[in-house]
Design a protein around this motif. Structure first.
Motif, PDB file in Angstrom:
ATOM      1  N   ALA A  28     -17.002  95.025   0.198  1.00  0.00           N
ATOM      2  CA  ALA A  28     -17.531  95.287   1.536  1.00  0.00           C
ATOM      3  C   ALA A  28     -18.914  95.935   1.448  1.00  0.00           C
ATOM      4  O   ALA A  28     -19.815  95.594   2.210  1.00  0.00           O
ATOM      5  CB  ALA A  28     -16.576  96.183   2.320  1.00  0.00           C
ATOM      6  N   SER A  52     -16.870  92.828  10.940  1.00  0.00           N
ATOM      7  CA  SER A  52     -15.548  92.380  10.480  1.00  0.00           C
ATOM      8  C   SER A  52     -15.566  90.940   9.976  1.00  0.00           C
ATOM      9  O   SER A  52     -14.673  90.535   9.230  1.00  0.00           O
ATOM     10  CB  SER A  52     -14.494  92.554  11.576  1.00  0.00           C
ATOM     11  OG  SER A  52     -14.757  91.691  12.657  1.00  0.00           O
ATOM     12  N   PHE A  57     -14.290  92.723   4.582  1.00  0.00           N
ATOM     13  CA  PHE A  57     -13.955  93.572   5.722  1.00  0.00           C
ATOM     14  C   PHE A  57     -12.661  93.117   6.390  1.00  0.00           C
ATOM     15  O   PHE A  57     -12.670  92.433   7.401  1.00  0.00           O
ATOM     16  CB  PHE A  57     -15.102  93.604   6.738  1.00  0.00           C
ATOM     17  CG  PHE A  57     -16.207  94.515   6.322  1.00  0.00           C
ATOM     18  CD1 PHE A  57     -16.175  95.853   6.629  1.00  0.00           C
ATOM     19  CD2 PHE A  57     -17.261  94.022   5.573  1.00  0.00           C
ATOM     20  CE1 PHE A  57     -17.183  96.703   6.222  1.00  0.00           C
ATOM     21  CE2 PHE A  57     -18.279  94.854   5.162  1.00  0.00           C
ATOM     22  CZ  PHE A  57     -18.235  96.201   5.483  1.00  0.00           C
TER      23      PHE A  57
END
Length: 81
Positions: A28, A52, A57
């Motif tokens: 991430a 996201s 993520f």
């Protein structure tokens, strides 16, 4: 006899001042770095949905990130960039 495979520069893989180190996992953090997001200020310019959708993520990472942001009084932009 085995050869030593030690790197000439053992620190070349270590990130200095890695944004969000210890908060979210490396995949991430790499995704954020790829997008040139290296501060909470820059992160807050994105919507939760945009972040996201980045690699790394998932649900757990987003929960950790949102908690960290809340602790620092920073929130996602609801409109996105």
């Amino acid at each position: 006899m085995a050869k030593c495979l030690r790197s000439v520069n053992p620190d070349h893989h270590v990130e200095k001042n890695d944004f969000l180190e210890g908060t979210i996992a490396m995949p991430a953090r790499r995704a954020l770095r790829k997008e040139k997001i290296d501060s909470l200020d820059k992160l807050s310019a994105y919507s939760e949905k945009e972040i996201s959708n980045l690699h790394g993520f998932g649900k757990n990472t987003m929960l950790k990130l949102k908690k960290y942001m809340e602790e620092h009084h920073v929130f996602f932009d609801h409109d996105g960039i």
